[in-house]
Design a protein around this motif. Structure first.
Motif, PDB file in Angstrom:
ATOM      1  N   ALA A 175       0.824  -1.210   0.000  1.00  0.00           N
ATOM      2  CA  ALA A 175       0.000   0.000   0.000  1.00  0.00           C
ATOM      3  C   ALA A 175       0.861   1.265   0.000  1.00  0.00           C
ATOM      4  O   ALA A 175       2.002   1.251   0.471  1.00  0.00           O
ATOM      5  CB  ALA A 175      -0.926  -0.002   1.208  1.00  0.00           C
ATOM      6  N   ASP A 176       0.300   2.350  -0.525  1.00  0.00           N
ATOM      7  CA  ASP A 176       1.015   3.623  -0.620  1.00  0.00           C
ATOM      8  C   ASP A 176       1.531   4.119   0.725  1.00  0.00           C
ATOM      9  O   ASP A 176       2.551   4.793   0.790  1.00  0.00           O
ATOM     10  CB  ASP A 176       0.104   4.695  -1.238  1.00  0.00           C
ATOM     11  CG  ASP A 176      -0.166   4.428  -2.708  1.00  0.00           C
ATOM     12  OD1 ASP A 176       0.649   3.735  -3.351  1.00  0.00           O
ATOM     13  OD2 ASP A 176      -1.191   4.908  -3.212  1.00  0.00           O
ATOM     14  N   ASP A 177       0.820   3.778   1.810  1.00  0.00           N
ATOM     15  CA  ASP A 177       1.251   4.246   3.137  1.00  0.00           C
ATOM     16  C   ASP A 177       2.328   3.336   3.735  1.00  0.00           C
ATOM     17  O   ASP A 177       2.706   3.490   4.887  1.00  0.00           O
ATOM     18  CB  ASP A 177       0.063   4.373   4.081  1.00  0.00           C
ATOM     19  CG  ASP A 177      -0.624   3.050   4.370  1.00  0.00           C
ATOM     20  OD1 ASP A 177      -0.171   1.995   3.861  1.00  0.00           O
ATOM     21  OD2 ASP A 177      -1.622   3.064   5.109  1.00  0.00           O
ATOM     22  N   HIS A 178       2.819   2.386   2.944  1.00  0.00           N
ATOM     23  CA  HIS A 178       3.880   1.442   3.339  1.00  0.00           C
ATOM     24  C   HIS A 178       3.482   0.572   4.537  1.00  0.00           C
ATOM     25  O   HIS A 178       4.329   0.090   5.266  1.00  0.00           O
ATOM     26  CB  HIS A 178       5.202   2.171   3.614  1.00  0.00           C
ATOM     27  CG  HIS A 178       5.672   2.958   2.433  1.00  0.00           C
ATOM     28  ND1 HIS A 178       6.157   2.361   1.293  1.00  0.00           N
ATOM     29  CD2 HIS A 178       5.680   4.296   2.195  1.00  0.00           C
ATOM     30  CE1 HIS A 178       6.461   3.302   0.411  1.00  0.00           C
ATOM     31  NE2 HIS A 178       6.181   4.476   0.934  1.00  0.00           N
ATOM     32  N   SER A 179       2.189   0.386   4.714  1.00  0.00           N
ATOM     33  CA  SER A 179       1.704  -0.514   5.766  1.00  0.00           C
ATOM     34  C   SER A 179       1.884  -1.953   5.283  1.00  0.00           C
ATOM     35  O   SER A 179       2.426  -2.196   4.209  1.00  0.00           O
ATOM     36  CB  SER A 179       0.229  -0.231   6.068  1.00  0.00           C
ATOM     37  OG  SER A 179      -0.561  -0.539   4.924  1.00  0.00           O
ATOM     38  N   ASP A 180       1.419  -2.884   6.064  1.00  0.00           N
ATOM     39  CA  ASP A 180       1.521  -4.292   5.675  1.00  0.00           C
ATOM     40  C   ASP A 180       0.417  -4.708   4.721  1.00  0.00           C
ATOM     41  O   ASP A 180       0.240  -5.887   4.444  1.00  0.00           O
ATOM     42  CB  ASP A 180       1.478  -5.185   6.918  1.00  0.00           C
ATOM     43  CG  ASP A 180       2.802  -5.171   7.659  1.00  0.00           C
ATOM     44  OD1 ASP A 180       3.816  -4.824   7.032  1.00  0.00           O
ATOM     45  OD2 ASP A 180       2.811  -5.504   8.846  1.00  0.00           O
ATOM     46  N   GLN A 181      -0.331  -3.759   4.203  1.00  0.00           N
ATOM     47  CA  GLN A 181      -1.426  -4.071   3.282  1.00  0.00           C
ATOM     48  C   GLN A 181      -0.867  -4.346   1.888  1.00  0.00           C
ATOM     49  O   GLN A 181      -0.116  -3.545   1.339  1.00  0.00           O
ATOM     50  CB  GLN A 181      -2.407  -2.903   3.223  1.00  0.00           C
ATOM     51  CG  GLN A 181      -3.593  -3.168   2.341  1.00  0.00           C
ATOM     52  CD  GLN A 181      -4.466  -1.945   2.208  1.00  0.00           C
ATOM     53  OE1 GLN A 181      -4.132  -1.042   1.459  1.00  0.00           O
ATOM     54  NE2 GLN A 181      -5.553  -1.921   2.948  1.00  0.00           N
ATOM     55  N   TRP A 182      -1.239  -5.494   1.335  1.00  0.00           N
ATOM     56  CA  TRP A 182      -0.825  -5.864  -0.011  1.00  0.00           C
ATOM     57  C   TRP A 182      -1.958  -5.605  -0.989  1.00  0.00           C
ATOM     58  O   TRP A 182      -3.130  -5.711  -0.633  1.00  0.00           O
ATOM     59  CB  TRP A 182      -0.431  -7.336  -0.060  1.00  0.00           C
ATOM     60  CG  TRP A 182       0.929  -7.565   0.502  1.00  0.00           C
ATOM     61  CD1 TRP A 182       1.245  -7.801   1.811  1.00  0.00           C
ATOM     62  CD2 TRP A 182       2.144  -7.548  -0.215  1.00  0.00           C
ATOM     63  NE1 TRP A 182       2.597  -7.937   1.943  1.00  0.00           N
ATOM     64  CE2 TRP A 182       3.177  -7.795   0.711  1.00  0.00           C
ATOM     65  CE3 TRP A 182       2.479  -7.366  -1.552  1.00  0.00           C
ATOM     66  CZ2 TRP A 182       4.511  -7.851   0.341  1.00  0.00           C
ATOM     67  CZ3 TRP A 182       3.805  -7.433  -1.928  1.00  0.00           C
ATOM     68  CH2 TRP A 182       4.810  -7.674  -0.974  1.00  0.00           C
ATOM     69  N   GLN A 183      -1.599  -5.282  -2.227  1.00  0.00           N
ATOM     70  CA  GLN A 183      -2.579  -5.014  -3.274  1.00  0.00           C
ATOM     71  C   GLN A 183      -2.164  -5.724  -4.550  1.00  0.00           C
ATOM     72  O   GLN A 183      -0.989  -6.026  -4.749  1.00  0.00           O
ATOM     73  CB  GLN A 183      -2.672  -3.505  -3.529  1.00  0.00           C
ATOM     74  CG  GLN A 183      -3.098  -2.711  -2.317  1.00  0.00           C
ATOM     75  CD  GLN A 183      -3.040  -1.211  -2.562  1.00  0.00           C
ATOM     76  OE1 GLN A 183      -2.457  -0.732  -3.529  1.00  0.00           O
ATOM     77  NE2 GLN A 183      -3.661  -0.455  -1.660  1.00  0.00           N
TER      78      GLN A 183
END
Length: 122
Positions: free
Chosen positions: A68-76
């Protein structure tokens, strides 16, 4: 014109059949690894499905991945020109044979089933 339409329809069916056969062909590299992969229990409950296999009801979805753009652990992942969030309950930390990300998607519903994090980076 009807005969031409029938030929096109038949060609589409043959093309689809050959793609599905290749996707689960025992001679393909790492065939056994793909067939052994199972959904996380949380994803299985959320989707309300009785089966566990990532491969039997899904296929590998070839696409691009990003964090994710916020560099969190969220994958897209990229699907139909849009970035979609990978549900956290399908993420698996096991390595893949090629050390690359792998996403399985249900071939009928489009639901994400299993996602393996890349060990080699993006």
């Amino acid at each position: 014109m009807k005969a031409f339409g029938r030929v096109l329809t038949m060609f589409g069916i043959l093309l689809l059949a050959s793609f599905r056969a290749d996707a689960h062909d025992a001679s393909m590299p790492h065939h056994e690894w793909f067939n052994r992969q199972e959904m996380n229990p949380a994803a299985q409950r959320r989707l309300g499905v009785p089966w566990k296999s990532c491969c039997d009801n899904g296929d590998v979805f070839k696409t691009r991945f990003r964090v994710a753009d916020d560099h969190s652990d969220q994958w897209q992942y990229l699907k139909d020109g849009q970035w979609k969030v990978i549900p956290p309950d399908i993420i698996k930390s096991e390595d893949t044979p090629d050390h690359l990300p792998v996403l399985f998607i249900n071939r009928r519903t489009g639901d994400e089933l299993c996602f393996f994090l890349p060990k080699g980076g993006l």
